[in-house]
Design a protein around this motif. Structure first.
Motif, PDB file in Angstrom:
ATOM      1  N   HIS A  95      -6.110  -9.049   0.644  1.00  0.00           N
ATOM      2  CA  HIS A  95      -6.346  -7.890   1.516  1.00  0.00           C
ATOM      3  C   HIS A  95      -5.361  -7.881   2.674  1.00  0.00           C
ATOM      4  CE1 HIS A  95      -8.083  -6.781   5.473  1.00  0.00           C
ATOM      5  NE2 HIS A  95      -8.367  -5.640   4.855  1.00  0.00           N
TER       6      HIS A  95
ATOM      7  N   ALA B 129      -1.876  -6.963   1.463  1.00  0.00           N
ATOM      8  CA  ALA B 129      -1.763  -5.552   1.084  1.00  0.00           C
ATOM      9  C   ALA B 129      -1.772  -4.652   2.309  1.00  0.00           C
ATOM     10  CB  ALA B 129      -2.888  -5.172   0.127  1.00  0.00           C
ATOM     11  N   VAL B 130      -2.647  -4.942   3.283  1.00  0.00           N
ATOM     12  CA  VAL B 130      -2.719  -4.119   4.493  1.00  0.00           C
ATOM     13  C   VAL B 130      -1.389  -4.146   5.239  1.00  0.00           C
ATOM     14  CG1 VAL B 130      -3.757  -4.003   6.800  1.00  0.00           C
ATOM     15  CG2 VAL B 130      -5.219  -4.250   4.787  1.00  0.00           C
TER      16      VAL B 130
ATOM     17  N   VAL C 188       1.037  -1.883   3.388  1.00  0.00           N
ATOM     18  CA  VAL C 188       0.717  -0.464   3.553  1.00  0.00           C
ATOM     19  C   VAL C 188       1.097  -0.003   4.955  1.00  0.00           C
ATOM     20  CG1 VAL C 188      -1.159   1.215   3.655  1.00  0.00           C
ATOM     21  CG2 VAL C 188      -1.092  -0.454   1.798  1.00  0.00           C
TER      22      VAL C 188
ATOM     23  N   TRP D  30      -3.833   4.588  -0.438  1.00  0.00           N
ATOM     24  CA  TRP D  30      -3.344   3.213  -0.433  1.00  0.00           C
ATOM     25  C   TRP D  30      -4.055   2.387   0.630  1.00  0.00           C
ATOM     26  CZ3 TRP D  30       2.577   4.619  -0.749  1.00  0.00           C
ATOM     27  CH2 TRP D  30       2.865   5.051  -2.056  1.00  0.00           C
TER      28      TRP D  30
ATOM     29  N   ALA E  48      -6.249  -0.962  -0.114  1.00  0.00           N
ATOM     30  CA  ALA E  48      -5.981  -2.243   0.543  1.00  0.00           C
ATOM     31  C   ALA E  48      -7.236  -2.778   1.219  1.00  0.00           C
ATOM     32  CB  ALA E  48      -4.846  -2.086   1.560  1.00  0.00           C
TER      33      ALA E  48
ATOM     34  N   PHE F  43      -5.511  -5.173  -7.044  1.00  0.00           N
ATOM     35  CA  PHE F  43      -4.324  -5.540  -6.268  1.00  0.00           C
ATOM     36  C   PHE F  43      -3.058  -5.197  -7.035  1.00  0.00           C
ATOM     37  CE2 PHE F  43      -0.846  -8.440  -5.413  1.00  0.00           C
ATOM     38  CZ  PHE F  43      -0.644  -8.188  -4.065  1.00  0.00           C
TER      39      PHE F  43
ATOM     40  N   ASP G  74      -0.122  -2.819  -5.881  1.00  0.00           N
ATOM     41  CA  ASP G  74       1.210  -3.408  -5.770  1.00  0.00           C
ATOM     42  C   ASP G  74       2.238  -2.598  -6.548  1.00  0.00           C
ATOM     43  OD1 ASP G  74       3.134  -5.674  -5.229  1.00  0.00           O
ATOM     44  OD2 ASP G  74       3.026  -5.805  -7.412  1.00  0.00           O
TER      45      ASP G  74
END
Length: 312
Positions: free
Chosen positions: A201, A204-205, A208, A256, A260, A277, A281
């Motif tokens: 997480h 990903a955050v 983004v 997105w 995330a 994920f 991605d």
């Protein structure tokens, strides 16, 4: 039974030891090596499982005769007819020899892998290619991928049923059996899906947010007004086209961001976390080259401005 140099497992035990040593070193260089070694180990185990599945199928020539008999109106009992239908011919065997995704597809069809496991394994192989062939893999992502790959590779080692392995030989070194490899990959690993979900997480955050910032900068540089119209005086060049490409993903940013954030709740299983994920991605990977290029250009402009202020 004494079988010499048949499905050697000793060297795989050495490879697993090296994977653990690299993964526990705690730096990016060793994490990268661990990822590459894990991918090789998985390819070997997957290949051996395919060979085990195919070892006792009927010869191609016999299948051809049985198929011709059936096609000409002859009758085959249910079991023989099923063997004809499920036979893996030379063309498909060649494809499986050449491509991992063909092997994983076959093992999924045979019930050895689930669809989710296959998708994750295929994507992890692509991550390895990004690290090994192109050096384009996100550095912060590598240690998380190593943990995920160790867990899935250990599952494959544990469920593999080899045909034969070295039981004795003239070599004085101790013989390793497949059963002795089970669990070695994850010894000392804290397999906490909740903790892994938080790390994926966070990663990903951050990515983004970087896209958000790049899109905002692109809007500013293009002079986009409140109606969404671009400054007509701007030239139609590579820079403008790159910025326009960034602004085109504006409609995806909210989605997105939600994806995330949602990774924190994907705690039921490792594959249940990896699938969303991987989907996010893939989406981010298509626009991130432009994000990085814009960052480089902005850094260059800033350095030029500083140099001018210094009188250089």
């Amino acid at each position: 039974m004494t079988v010499h140099q048949a499905e050697q497992w000793n060297w795989l035990a050495v490879e697993i030891t090296e994977i653990r040593r690299c993964a526990e070193a705690g730096d990016q260089a060793h994490d990268r090596l661990a990822l590459i070694l894990l991918d090789h180990l998985v390819e070997v185990i997957v290949g051996r499982e395919v060979n085990a599945q195919l070892a006792f199928q009927i010869a191609d020539s016999v299948i051809v005769e049985m198929r011709e008999l059936r096609d000409s109106g002859g009758e085959l009992d249910e079991q023989l007819s099923r063997l004809v239908d499920e036979h893996v011919g030379p063309d498909r065997r060649k494809a499986m020899d050449d491509h991992l995704h063909e092997k994983t597809k076959f093992l999924m069809q045979r019930g050895v892998l689930t669809a989710q496991e296959r998708e994750v394994l295929d994507r992890l192989h692509q991550y390895r290619n990004a690290a090994y062939h192109r050096d384009t893999l996100e550095p912060d992502l590598i240690p998380e991928l190593v943990v995920a790959y160790r867990v899935l590779a250990n599952e494959l080692v544990g469920r593999h049923k080899p045909i034969a392995w070295t039981m004795a030989s003239s070599d004085l070194a101790p013989v390793t059996t497949p059963q002795q490899l089970r669990g070695r990959l994850v010894e000392g690993v804290d397999i906490d899906v909740k903790a892994m979900a938080r790390r994926f997480h966070d990663h990903a955050v951050k990515r983004v947010q970087a896209v958000f910032a790049a899109v905002a900068t692109a809007h500013q540089l293009l002079g986009i007004n409140s109606s969404g119209e671009t400054d007509a005086s701007l030239p139609d060049d590579d820079m403008a086209r790159m910025l326009t490409g960034l602004t085109d993903v504006s409609k995806h940013l909210t989605s997105w961001g939600r994806q995330a954030e949602g990774l924190k709740s994907k705690t039921s299983s490792l594959t249940g976390l990896m699938i969303p994920f991987i989907n996010l991605d893939r989406a981010l990977s298509r626009i991130e080259p432009s994000v990085r290029r814009l960052d480089m250009i902005l850094d260059w402009w800033e350095q030029r401005r500083i140099d001018e202020l210094r009188g250089k």
